[in-house]
Design a protein around this motif. Structure first.
Motif, PDB file in Angstrom:
ATOM      1  N   UNK A 334      53.386   1.554   4.852  1.00  0.00           N
ATOM      2  CA  UNK A 334      52.890   0.191   4.068  1.00  0.00           C
ATOM      3  C   UNK A 334      52.380   0.477   2.875  1.00  0.00           C
ATOM      4  N   UNK A 335      52.161  -0.321   2.011  1.00  0.00           N
ATOM      5  CA  UNK A 335      51.382  -0.482   0.848  1.00  0.00           C
ATOM      6  C   UNK A 335      50.371  -1.358   0.872  1.00  0.00           C
ATOM      7  N   UNK A 336      49.363  -1.104   0.988  1.00  0.00           N
ATOM      8  CA  UNK A 336      48.110  -2.189   1.202  1.00  0.00           C
ATOM      9  C   UNK A 336      47.557  -2.257  -0.162  1.00  0.00           C
ATOM     10  N   UNK A 337      46.704  -3.539  -0.280  1.00  0.00           N
ATOM     11  CA  UNK A 337      45.778  -3.968  -1.542  1.00  0.00           C
ATOM     12  C   UNK A 337      46.352  -4.681  -2.607  1.00  0.00           C
ATOM     13  N   UNK A 343      46.706   1.228  -1.372  1.00  0.00           N
ATOM     14  CA  UNK A 343      46.571   2.143  -0.480  1.00  0.00           C
ATOM     15  C   UNK A 343      48.028   2.446   0.147  1.00  0.00           C
ATOM     16  N   UNK A 344      48.611   3.821   0.303  1.00  0.00           N
ATOM     17  CA  UNK A 344      49.805   4.172   0.636  1.00  0.00           C
ATOM     18  C   UNK A 344      49.639   4.518   1.938  1.00  0.00           C
ATOM     19  N   UNK A 345      50.170   3.987   3.174  1.00  0.00           N
ATOM     20  CA  UNK A 345      50.043   4.356   4.372  1.00  0.00           C
ATOM     21  C   UNK A 345      51.447   5.365   4.678  1.00  0.00           C
ATOM     22  N   UNK A 346      51.097   6.524   5.201  1.00  0.00           N
ATOM     23  CA  UNK A 346      52.365   7.390   5.526  1.00  0.00           C
ATOM     24  C   UNK A 346      52.600   7.333   6.834  1.00  0.00           C
ATOM     25  N   UNK A 347      53.882   7.613   7.319  1.00  0.00           N
ATOM     26  CA  UNK A 347      54.656   7.644   8.424  1.00  0.00           C
ATOM     27  C   UNK A 347      53.708   8.928   9.399  1.00  0.00           C
ATOM     28  N   UNK A 348      53.556   9.921   8.774  1.00  0.00           N
ATOM     29  CA  UNK A 348      53.162  11.392   9.498  1.00  0.00           C
ATOM     30  C   UNK A 348      51.658  11.644   8.829  1.00  0.00           C
ATOM     31  N   UNK A 349      51.094  12.612   9.511  1.00  0.00           N
ATOM     32  CA  UNK A 349      49.801  13.223   9.079  1.00  0.00           C
ATOM     33  C   UNK A 349      49.857  13.839   7.962  1.00  0.00           C
ATOM     34  N   UNK A 350      50.272  13.561   7.020  1.00  0.00           N
ATOM     35  CA  UNK A 350      50.509  14.554   5.766  1.00  0.00           C
ATOM     36  C   UNK A 350      49.907  13.993   4.510  1.00  0.00           C
ATOM     37  N   UNK A 351      48.751  13.262   4.552  1.00  0.00           N
ATOM     38  CA  UNK A 351      48.212  12.718   3.298  1.00  0.00           C
ATOM     39  C   UNK A 351      47.820  13.834   2.410  1.00  0.00           C
ATOM     40  N   UNK A 352      46.946  14.988   2.985  1.00  0.00           N
ATOM     41  CA  UNK A 352      46.550  16.015   2.068  1.00  0.00           C
ATOM     42  C   UNK A 352      47.636  16.985   1.569  1.00  0.00           C
ATOM     43  N   UNK A 353      48.794  17.346   2.291  1.00  0.00           N
ATOM     44  CA  UNK A 353      49.791  17.982   1.873  1.00  0.00           C
ATOM     45  C   UNK A 353      50.515  17.221   0.578  1.00  0.00           C
ATOM     46  N   UNK A 354      50.705  15.880   0.749  1.00  0.00           N
ATOM     47  CA  UNK A 354      51.355  15.062  -0.121  1.00  0.00           C
ATOM     48  C   UNK A 354      50.500  15.011  -1.491  1.00  0.00           C
ATOM     49  N   UNK A 355      49.239  14.895  -1.308  1.00  0.00           N
ATOM     50  CA  UNK A 355      48.370  14.674  -2.443  1.00  0.00           C
ATOM     51  C   UNK A 355      48.377  16.270  -3.037  1.00  0.00           C
ATOM     52  N   UNK A 370      44.098  11.185   7.150  1.00  0.00           N
ATOM     53  CA  UNK A 370      45.315  12.027   7.213  1.00  0.00           C
ATOM     54  C   UNK A 370      46.722  11.442   6.790  1.00  0.00           C
ATOM     55  N   UNK A 371      46.440   9.965   6.842  1.00  0.00           N
ATOM     56  CA  UNK A 371      47.496   9.276   6.389  1.00  0.00           C
ATOM     57  C   UNK A 371      47.690   8.401   5.491  1.00  0.00           C
ATOM     58  N   UNK A 372      46.454   8.256   4.652  1.00  0.00           N
ATOM     59  CA  UNK A 372      46.587   7.272   3.455  1.00  0.00           C
ATOM     60  C   UNK A 372      46.330   7.760   2.073  1.00  0.00           C
ATOM     61  N   UNK A 373      47.097   7.647   1.126  1.00  0.00           N
ATOM     62  CA  UNK A 373      47.001   7.898  -0.233  1.00  0.00           C
ATOM     63  C   UNK A 373      46.528   6.543  -0.955  1.00  0.00           C
TER      64      UNK A 373
END
Ligand SMILES: *Cc1c(COP(=O)(O)O)cnc(C)c1O
Length: 399
Positions: A334-337, A343-355, A370-373
């Motif tokens: 999902x991309x919210x806002x 806010x970019x919602x990820x399928x997996x708990x990888x927000x920090x790794x992707x950041x 852990x799931x939102x950029x």
């Protein structure tokens, strides 16, 4: 971190920070920015970074915008400060622009978002007090963020921000976000104001529903409750209108602005409808620095540039463009806002790794949980820069 060892200046500053700065920010990202232009920050490691956070929605014109530089030079060569004992040209001109842009009648300038919300809370209480009514209670939403002063941190509906500061000020209560029934349940006769973000930023870019926004505004009008919209993050064109209230088509009694207003300089503002603003009499509120000639002249240049360069409709268009290019990326659910508050919602708990991978690739974004950029780019960001982000995040996620 290997990067820090190679950079003696960064190493020295980290040591100074650890020795002398109060540890309220925890371990910061190991980057030291030394200059910037447009949407790009230059770090002491010699690399450039695409800035999709804009100092948390502050640098609305990006970095070193010529209009801001010119205003700074011109204001600095005339008058920095003279106190509010005297009339101030740039303050009055900025007041007019802010009131017209947000369809409010009166303004008060301060130095930050928290101070603007603090002023709003005081105005609500003064308003009911002067009508002889005991309506001091302020409702705010769970998971909200309104600032760090004692009153605003109490209004912030998250125990992690306020529980250690007891005793907190009285007269606050909380409602579940986006839940009109819960709001109705909390309506005691002493409720005088509702303080609300239309898009909760700090807790992960959660917009209120259109129906909820309209229902809250209607309820406030019916019950004589003042609606305060906290536009500290959503204001100054960020959502594709000057205020998020305009994006939603609702009317507030009071709004607060800060972050983007000074384009990087500290300024906040509290605006109200005339009847509400009239509750403040001489001496009821004030500020030493608020609305000083220097900051107001720079903020004036920010607002003029936003208008001249058509940046508000552009924020809307660019937000939609980015949303559509991220819509097809596997791994993004999902991309919210609205506009350029996403806010970019990820399928997996990888927000920090992707950041961190994005940072490694030279792109700065934020993360929540852990799931939102989270991204809040300058309103001046180009389509190419947004495209570069969309490509990079796709390639990182697919890896
Ligand atoms: C950042 C923020 C504040 C606090 O602003 P400061 O300038 O840090 O005091 C208040 N409300 C919202 C919605 C914010 O995003």
């Amino acid at each position: 971190m290997s990067m820090t060892n190679k950079d003696p200046l960064l190493q020295e500053i980290i040591e100074l920070d650890q020795q002398y700065y109060m540890n309220v920010f925890g371990e910061r990202s190991p980057l030291l920015f030394t200059s910037a232009t447009g949407s790009w920050l230059q770090a002491s490691d010699g690399r450039s970074y695409l800035d999709l956070l804009a100092g948390i929605a502050v640098n609305v014109l990006g970095h070193q915008h010529p209009a801001i530089q010119q205003a700074i030079q011109s204001a600095a060569s005339k008058l920095l400060h003279c106190s509010n004992l005297y009339y101030i040209e740039s303050q009055s001109r900025l007041a007019e622009k802010c009131c017209q842009a947000s369809a409010m009648d009166k303004i008060f300038f301060c130095n930050s978002g928290a101070e603007a919300n603090e002023a709003a809370i005081k105005l609500v209480r003064a308003y009911h007090h002067k009508k002889g009514e005991q309506r001091s209670r302020i409702l705010s939403a769970r998971e909200s963020f309104h600032g760090r002063t004692l009153a605003t941190v109490t209004a912030t509906g998250q125990a992690k921000y306020n529980s250690i500061f007891a005793p907190l000020p009285e007269g606050f209560d909380y409602v579940d976000f986006n839940d009109i029934e819960d709001l109705k349940r909390k309506l005691s006769p002493d409720v005088g104001g509702i303080l609300l973000e239309l898009i909760q930023g700090e807790s992960g870019v959660h917009p209120v529903n259109q129906e909820y926004a309209e229902a809250v505004a209607a309820l406030c009008a019916e019950e004589g409750i003042l609606l305060i919209i906290d536009e500290v993050q959503t204001g100054i064109g960020r959502t594709g209108a000057f205020t998020a209230a305009q994006s939603y088509g609702i009317e507030a009694d009071i709004i607060t602005l800060a972050k983007g207003l000074g384009g990087g300089l500290p300024i906040g503002a509290m605006l109200a409808k005339a009847e509400v603003a009239a509750a403040f009499s001489p001496g009821d509120h004030g500020s030493t620095f608020g609305g000083n000639p220097f900051v107001c002249e720079v903020a004036l240049a920010v607002l003029t540039t936003i208008k001249d360069k058509n940046l508000i409709p552009e924020a809307k268009r660019k937000g939609e463009l980015l949303k559509s290019s991220l819509a097809t990326v596997d791994g993004i659910t999902e991309v919210r806002g609205l506009g350029l508050m996403l806010g970019i919602e990820l399928e997996s708990d990888q927000a920090i790794e992707i950041k961190e991978a994005l940072c490694e690739a030279g792109i700065l974004v934020g993360s929540v949980g852990t799931r939102t950029l989270r991204i809040l780019p300058p309103l001046t960001i180009s389509d190419e820069e947004l495209g570069c982000f969309a490509e990079k995040i796709e390639s990182i996620i697919t890896k």
